[in-house]
Design a protein around this motif. Sequence first.
Motif, PDB file in Angstrom:
ATOM      1  N   ASN A   1       0.944  -1.096   0.023  1.00  0.00           N
ATOM      2  CA  ASN A   1       0.014   0.196  -0.031  1.00  0.00           C
ATOM      3  C   ASN A   1       0.796   1.245  -0.084  1.00  0.00           C
ATOM      4  O   ASN A   1       0.277   2.376   0.098  1.00  0.00           O
ATOM      5  CB  ASN A   1      -0.980  -0.028   1.149  1.00  0.00           C
ATOM      6  CG  ASN A   1      -2.193  -1.081   0.951  1.00  0.00           C
ATOM      7  OD1 ASN A   1      -3.112  -0.648   0.455  1.00  0.00           O
ATOM      8  ND2 ASN A   1      -1.755  -2.177   1.486  1.00  0.00           N
ATOM      9  N   LEU A   2       2.123   1.179   0.012  1.00  0.00           N
ATOM     10  CA  LEU A   2       3.033   2.421  -0.145  1.00  0.00           C
ATOM     11  C   LEU A   2       3.042   3.184  -1.524  1.00  0.00           C
ATOM     12  O   LEU A   2       3.384   4.251  -1.490  1.00  0.00           O
ATOM     13  CB  LEU A   2       4.299   1.988   0.143  1.00  0.00           C
ATOM     14  CG  LEU A   2       4.785   1.585   1.830  1.00  0.00           C
ATOM     15  CD1 LEU A   2       6.096   1.570   2.266  1.00  0.00           C
ATOM     16  CD2 LEU A   2       4.275   3.126   2.660  1.00  0.00           C
ATOM     17  N   GLY A   3       2.424   2.373  -2.418  1.00  0.00           N
ATOM     18  CA  GLY A   3       2.227   3.077  -3.971  1.00  0.00           C
ATOM     19  C   GLY A   3       3.415   2.892  -4.540  1.00  0.00           C
ATOM     20  O   GLY A   3       4.561   2.183  -4.063  1.00  0.00           O
TER      21      GLY A   3
ATOM     22  N   HIS B   1      11.074   1.628  -2.305  1.00  0.00           N
ATOM     23  CA  HIS B   1      10.849   1.719  -0.854  1.00  0.00           C
ATOM     24  C   HIS B   1      11.835   1.013  -0.178  1.00  0.00           C
ATOM     25  O   HIS B   1      12.245  -0.183  -0.455  1.00  0.00           O
ATOM     26  CB  HIS B   1       9.677   1.100  -0.300  1.00  0.00           C
ATOM     27  CG  HIS B   1       8.278   1.862  -1.237  1.00  0.00           C
ATOM     28  ND1 HIS B   1       7.915   3.119  -0.993  1.00  0.00           N
ATOM     29  CD2 HIS B   1       7.361   1.274  -2.256  1.00  0.00           C
ATOM     30  CE1 HIS B   1       6.794   3.331  -2.001  1.00  0.00           C
ATOM     31  NE2 HIS B   1       6.588   2.256  -2.735  1.00  0.00           N
TER      32      HIS B   1
ATOM     33  N   GLU C   1      11.005   6.496   6.460  1.00  0.00           N
ATOM     34  CA  GLU C   1       9.798   6.350   5.517  1.00  0.00           C
ATOM     35  C   GLU C   1       8.373   6.193   6.081  1.00  0.00           C
ATOM     36  O   GLU C   1       7.416   6.574   5.487  1.00  0.00           O
ATOM     37  CB  GLU C   1      10.394   5.428   4.456  1.00  0.00           C
ATOM     38  CG  GLU C   1       9.530   5.406   3.049  1.00  0.00           C
ATOM     39  CD  GLU C   1       9.658   4.229   2.223  1.00  0.00           C
ATOM     40  OE1 GLU C   1      10.338   3.129   2.614  1.00  0.00           O
ATOM     41  OE2 GLU C   1       9.018   4.225   1.181  1.00  0.00           O
TER      42      GLU C   1
ATOM     43  N   ARG D   1       5.162   8.131   5.504  1.00  0.00           N
ATOM     44  CA  ARG D   1       4.057   7.723   4.320  1.00  0.00           C
ATOM     45  C   ARG D   1       2.932   7.545   4.890  1.00  0.00           C
ATOM     46  O   ARG D   1       1.731   7.165   4.492  1.00  0.00           O
ATOM     47  CB  ARG D   1       4.807   6.877   3.701  1.00  0.00           C
ATOM     48  CG  ARG D   1       6.065   7.025   2.681  1.00  0.00           C
ATOM     49  CD  ARG D   1       5.721   8.027   1.480  1.00  0.00           C
ATOM     50  NE  ARG D   1       4.798   7.586   0.496  1.00  0.00           N
ATOM     51  CZ  ARG D   1       5.438   6.800  -0.431  1.00  0.00           C
ATOM     52  NH1 ARG D   1       6.624   6.682  -0.465  1.00  0.00           N
ATOM     53  NH2 ARG D   1       4.429   6.257  -1.503  1.00  0.00           N
TER      54      ARG D   1
ATOM     55  N   PRO E   1       0.806   8.528   7.127  1.00  0.00           N
ATOM     56  CA  PRO E   1      -0.558   9.415   7.109  1.00  0.00           C
ATOM     57  C   PRO E   1      -1.363   9.600   5.963  1.00  0.00           C
ATOM     58  O   PRO E   1      -2.267   9.888   5.730  1.00  0.00           O
ATOM     59  CB  PRO E   1      -0.155  10.898   7.269  1.00  0.00           C
ATOM     60  CG  PRO E   1       1.521  10.559   8.199  1.00  0.00           C
ATOM     61  CD  PRO E   1       1.746   9.364   7.661  1.00  0.00           C
ATOM     62  N   GLU E   2      -0.442   9.093   4.707  1.00  0.00           N
ATOM     63  CA  GLU E   2      -1.159   8.721   3.255  1.00  0.00           C
ATOM     64  C   GLU E   2      -1.925   7.817   3.230  1.00  0.00           C
ATOM     65  O   GLU E   2      -2.652   7.623   2.057  1.00  0.00           O
ATOM     66  CB  GLU E   2       0.019   9.035   2.296  1.00  0.00           C
ATOM     67  CG  GLU E   2       1.029  10.258   2.475  1.00  0.00           C
ATOM     68  CD  GLU E   2       2.008  10.125   1.507  1.00  0.00           C
ATOM     69  OE1 GLU E   2       2.213   9.336   0.814  1.00  0.00           O
ATOM     70  OE2 GLU E   2       3.018  11.245   1.729  1.00  0.00           O
ATOM     71  N   LEU E   3      -1.732   6.697   4.206  1.00  0.00           N
ATOM     72  CA  LEU E   3      -2.313   5.204   3.786  1.00  0.00           C
ATOM     73  C   LEU E   3      -3.935   5.430   4.160  1.00  0.00           C
ATOM     74  O   LEU E   3      -4.272   6.439   4.988  1.00  0.00           O
ATOM     75  CB  LEU E   3      -1.605   4.383   4.601  1.00  0.00           C
ATOM     76  CG  LEU E   3      -0.083   4.209   4.226  1.00  0.00           C
ATOM     77  CD1 LEU E   3       0.508   2.872   5.143  1.00  0.00           C
ATOM     78  CD2 LEU E   3      -0.004   3.443   2.810  1.00  0.00           C
ATOM     79  N   PRO E   4      -4.730   4.751   3.559  1.00  0.00           N
ATOM     80  CA  PRO E   4      -6.074   4.573   4.302  1.00  0.00           C
ATOM     81  C   PRO E   4      -5.983   4.197   5.764  1.00  0.00           C
ATOM     82  O   PRO E   4      -5.306   3.172   6.080  1.00  0.00           O
ATOM     83  CB  PRO E   4      -6.602   3.482   3.279  1.00  0.00           C
ATOM     84  CG  PRO E   4      -5.742   3.503   2.087  1.00  0.00           C
ATOM     85  CD  PRO E   4      -4.377   3.575   2.342  1.00  0.00           C
TER      86      PRO E   4
END
Length: 647
Positions: free
Chosen positions: A204-206, A210, A216, A220, A222-225
């Motif tokens: 899910n890190l996109g 990575h 990291e 990252r 806060p950007e995850l669902p």
Amino acid sequence: MHEVGSALTLQTVRFLWWIPAFPALGVLFHIFLGNRLGKRAVSVVGPAVVGAAFCVSLFAFFQIWSGPPGLVLQQVLWQWLPVGSLDVPFALRVDALSAVMILVVTGVGFLIHVYSVGYMHDDPSYARYFAYLNLFTVAMLVLVMADNLVLLFVGWEGVGLCSYLLIGFWYDNDANASAGKKAFIVNRVGDAAFLVGIFLLLWNLGPGSHSLSFSEIAGRAPELPPGVVTAVALLLFVGATGKSAQLPLYVWLPDAMAGPTPVSALIHAATMVTAGVYMIARLHGLYELAPLALEVVAIVGALTAVFAATIGLVQTDIKKVLAYSTISQLGYMFLAVGVSAFSAGIFHLVTHAFFKALLFLGAGSVIHGMGGEQDIRKMGGLRSWMPVTYGTFLVGTLAIAGVPGLAGFFSKDMILARAFAHSPALWGLGVLGATLTAFYMFRLFFLVFWGECRADAHTRAHIHESPRSMTVPLLALAVLSVVGGYVGLPDFLAWGDRFGAFLAPVLSAAAHGEHHGELGLELMLMAVSVLAAVVGIGVAYRFYVQVPELPEQVARQFRAVYRLLWNKYYVDELYEAVFVRPVVQLAHALWRQFDVAVIDGAVNGAGDAAEEGGRWLRRWQTGNVQHYALSLLVGALLLVGYFLGRG
């Protein structure tokens, strides 16, 4: 003094690798030269390499202490996993959090190594023992110094492997070998969930490369669902319940007492079981975004603290009483991190390392002096034979009971105060666990050291104090169990919480969650903590000193409850019925239907076919020349007929 919320400052250094490298060199020495050079060389090298690692750790700690706020020392050794979107370096990191951990691992670990020289000296596998012990230290150092989640998992698995090797160290005994296997298998359950959590996070890190470094992940997350963050946090926590022996995966730890006593001290105080608490504190940025997961952590921790304490009330094996106390104390640590009091959880981890190592090594000294006896019903009156062990064990017992002035009091009081601010119900469970702890630990103390000796005449004639190689580490740990708590005083006392301030730059995101109550409220909570310890000790004194017949009367009156506790809530039997037996039956069925019928059937069938073919062909090898001539003639005629037929 570091300020809360300070930005982290990265500094590249070149000496961090020495910290795990020293004990790793010890492993190689013991494997290749240990038996050749003898016990004296092993006795020097085994502790010395851990002592050297402690010196380097101390140097790193003072660099962090004296450096700018939020200083992080980092060393990238090589690019490790450049696979697809995964580009993980083999990188080590020491910040305030890991600096504390490496001091605990190497400092307490060094004392346990020194103690082992006396305790294990007559063991024929002396070099193998120190090879495992050094390897355990290496694995734990890799875990706490890892700069990314993948390397942390390597250390995570390493301590699991070492616990298997050390718990089953005397593997020629079936019970010991089974205990090692139990620890290994139960931990694999948690580790499977841990691994799924890592994969889910990576997935899910996109797009992009990575490293799964902690910086990291924190950046990252806060950007995850939110659902993904919660799922990852819970999966990682399942791994922690296995490694740190929490409900429902705690069952391996009491059986781990099958290993040598210094191993128990190392596992319970300085290495493996603290890994789960450290992992959550290290990933506090992720957990802060998953309040549901934190709530689960806090509830599981509080329930485990009380659950294990109730079992500890009736245990009669000196090491198993301490084992259940470890499970209970770990529950307090998880309660702390679950209510976002991360520095309080780590603080209790540190003080617990001091007094729990002291208690385990003290138990080892008792067992050593009693000629291997571990049943506290056959002890008593040992204070006159073993004055050093008695005095130091008293210090450890007072510390874990939460008596004011000792290390355990300050750290446990801090946890209970933070728990009250979060939930009075969790605080109530914590106070109940503290009362039970004071009771069963002083039950242990009185039965072992006070009253008349209940050992047989032969054992009594040989009771003796342990050698200096064992008593000196006890004295050092006793001192730490007294003074270790003064780095984290309540804010209204003297210099306040210096420990929390030191960790603040690393735990800055969480530090805001560590609320401090009003002075009156804090004093009231502290008074309740003291009262819990006094009540527990007082009841134990009444039961086991003043009226020693009382425990049996109570057990008889509450027979059903006593039997439930004596059988440890039948959890092992439940697991046996629900998981172990069906799996074993399934394995037997697969063995019969697949291994025997398919695999063995195919192999045996091929063998039988070859044998039958040989038997058939053997008919042509009669040794009669006329038969061979007839065969040639028939063959030639068949060939001629075939070619004529084709035209």
